[in-house]
Design a protein around this motif. Structure first.
Motif, PDB file in Angstrom:
ATOM      1  N   GLN A  61       0.806  -0.679  -0.082  1.00  0.00           N
ATOM      2  CA  GLN A  61       0.427   0.431   0.143  1.00  0.00           C
ATOM      3  C   GLN A  61       1.548   0.699  -0.429  1.00  0.00           C
ATOM      4  OE1 GLN A  61      -1.752   0.938   3.739  1.00  0.00           O
ATOM      5  NE2 GLN A  61      -3.778   1.800   2.700  1.00  0.00           N
ATOM      6  N   LEU A  62       0.575   1.818  -0.882  1.00  0.00           N
ATOM      7  CA  LEU A  62       1.779   3.505  -1.119  1.00  0.00           C
ATOM      8  C   LEU A  62       0.880   4.161  -0.318  1.00  0.00           C
ATOM      9  CD1 LEU A  62       2.989   2.224  -4.593  1.00  0.00           C
ATOM     10  CD2 LEU A  62       4.219   2.213  -2.537  1.00  0.00           C
ATOM     11  N   LEU A  63       1.505   5.188   0.238  1.00  0.00           N
ATOM     12  CA  LEU A  63       0.400   6.128   1.305  1.00  0.00           C
ATOM     13  C   LEU A  63       0.921   7.289   1.309  1.00  0.00           C
ATOM     14  CD1 LEU A  63      -0.391   4.054   4.283  1.00  0.00           C
ATOM     15  CD2 LEU A  63      -1.847   4.822   2.822  1.00  0.00           C
ATOM     16  N   ALA A  64       0.646   8.331  -0.022  1.00  0.00           N
ATOM     17  CA  ALA A  64       1.173   9.917  -0.107  1.00  0.00           C
ATOM     18  C   ALA A  64       0.449  10.650   1.456  1.00  0.00           C
ATOM     19  CB  ALA A  64       1.373  10.131  -1.329  1.00  0.00           C
ATOM     20  N   PRO A  65       0.773  11.528   1.898  1.00  0.00           N
ATOM     21  CA  PRO A  65       0.126  12.794   2.324  1.00  0.00           C
ATOM     22  C   PRO A  65      -0.773  13.417   0.934  1.00  0.00           C
ATOM     23  CG  PRO A  65       2.019  13.602   2.654  1.00  0.00           C
ATOM     24  CD  PRO A  65       2.654  12.185   1.982  1.00  0.00           C
ATOM     25  N   LEU A  66      -2.086  14.100   1.134  1.00  0.00           N
ATOM     26  CA  LEU A  66      -2.843  14.585   0.912  1.00  0.00           C
ATOM     27  C   LEU A  66      -2.636  16.385   1.314  1.00  0.00           C
ATOM     28  CD1 LEU A  66      -6.383  13.474   0.824  1.00  0.00           C
ATOM     29  CD2 LEU A  66      -4.618  13.361  -0.997  1.00  0.00           C
ATOM     30  N   ASN A  67      -2.387  16.652   2.890  1.00  0.00           N
ATOM     31  CA  ASN A  67      -1.687  17.730   3.164  1.00  0.00           C
ATOM     32  C   ASN A  67      -0.960  17.242   3.993  1.00  0.00           C
ATOM     33  OD1 ASN A  67      -3.486  17.056   5.895  1.00  0.00           O
ATOM     34  ND2 ASN A  67      -5.231  16.963   4.841  1.00  0.00           N
ATOM     35  N   GLU A  68      -0.338  19.156   4.817  1.00  0.00           N
ATOM     36  CA  GLU A  68       1.153  18.688   6.151  1.00  0.00           C
ATOM     37  C   GLU A  68       0.266  17.837   6.749  1.00  0.00           C
ATOM     38  OE1 GLU A  68      -1.104  22.851   5.267  1.00  0.00           O
ATOM     39  OE2 GLU A  68       0.611  21.732   4.635  1.00  0.00           O
ATOM     40  N   LYS A  69      -0.987  17.927   7.430  1.00  0.00           N
ATOM     41  CA  LYS A  69      -1.610  17.555   8.673  1.00  0.00           C
ATOM     42  C   LYS A  69      -1.450  16.064   9.272  1.00  0.00           C
ATOM     43  CE  LYS A  69      -2.759  22.375  10.138  1.00  0.00           C
ATOM     44  NZ  LYS A  69      -4.065  23.134  10.492  1.00  0.00           N
ATOM     45  N   SER A  70      -1.918  14.980   7.633  1.00  0.00           N
ATOM     46  CA  SER A  70      -1.793  14.125   7.567  1.00  0.00           C
ATOM     47  C   SER A  70      -1.065  13.765   8.514  1.00  0.00           C
ATOM     48  CB  SER A  70      -1.833  13.156   6.470  1.00  0.00           C
ATOM     49  OG  SER A  70      -0.860  13.506   5.408  1.00  0.00           O
TER      50      SER A  70
END
Length: 145
Positions: A61-70
């Motif tokens: 599972q590749l996980l990238a942040p949607l915003n800096e608070k994630s």
């Protein structure tokens, strides 16, 4: 429920990445993996892609942040990119969570939440799991779309 039988499979290993498209391309081009599913989970602040590991039922599972608070952004800031979690598949997340609580383990959520492709998920606190963030996954019976 016995100590054996709580988990049925390694469902996936979560990898924190900065750029989801770049990571998908890498896994497809270099490792020959196929993307099974992609979505954005606003509640958790992540864009994610499930990459099939051969013909097995396990995924990356590749996980990238949607915003800096994630949580993924915070993970990358603290640890850099790399393995973020180990996920085990379960048949009944409610039963497994109850058993783990009885055994003194802390879960991150009081009740399971929605995960990728309509699955139900919860996490064992890393301090109770040898420093590893362990995800529990009850798959959506309809599978990934």
């Amino acid at each position: 429920m016995s100590a054996q039988g709580l988990f049925t499979h390694i469902d996936h290993v979560g990898i924190a990445v900065r750029d989801l498209d770049e990571a998908i391309s890498f896994y497809e081009e270099k490792y020959g993996m196929k993307m099974l599913h992609r979505e954005e989970n606003e509640e958790q602040g992540v864009a994610e892609a499930m990459m099939a590991v051969g013909d097995s039922t396990s995924c990356i599972q590749l996980l990238a942040p949607l915003n800096e608070k994630s949580t993924i952004a915070k993970f990358i800031e603290k640890n850099g990119v790399g393995i973020q979690q180990m996920a085990y598949r379960v048949e009944s997340i409610d039963e497994v969570c109850a058993t783990l609580k009885e055994r003194g383990l802390r879960l991150l959520y009081p009740e399971p939440k929605r995960g990728t492709a309509g699955s139900r998920i919860n996490f064992i606190h890393p301090k109770d799991a040898g420093g590893v963030l362990v995800e529990l996954v009850e798959p959506n019976p309809e599978g990934m779309h």
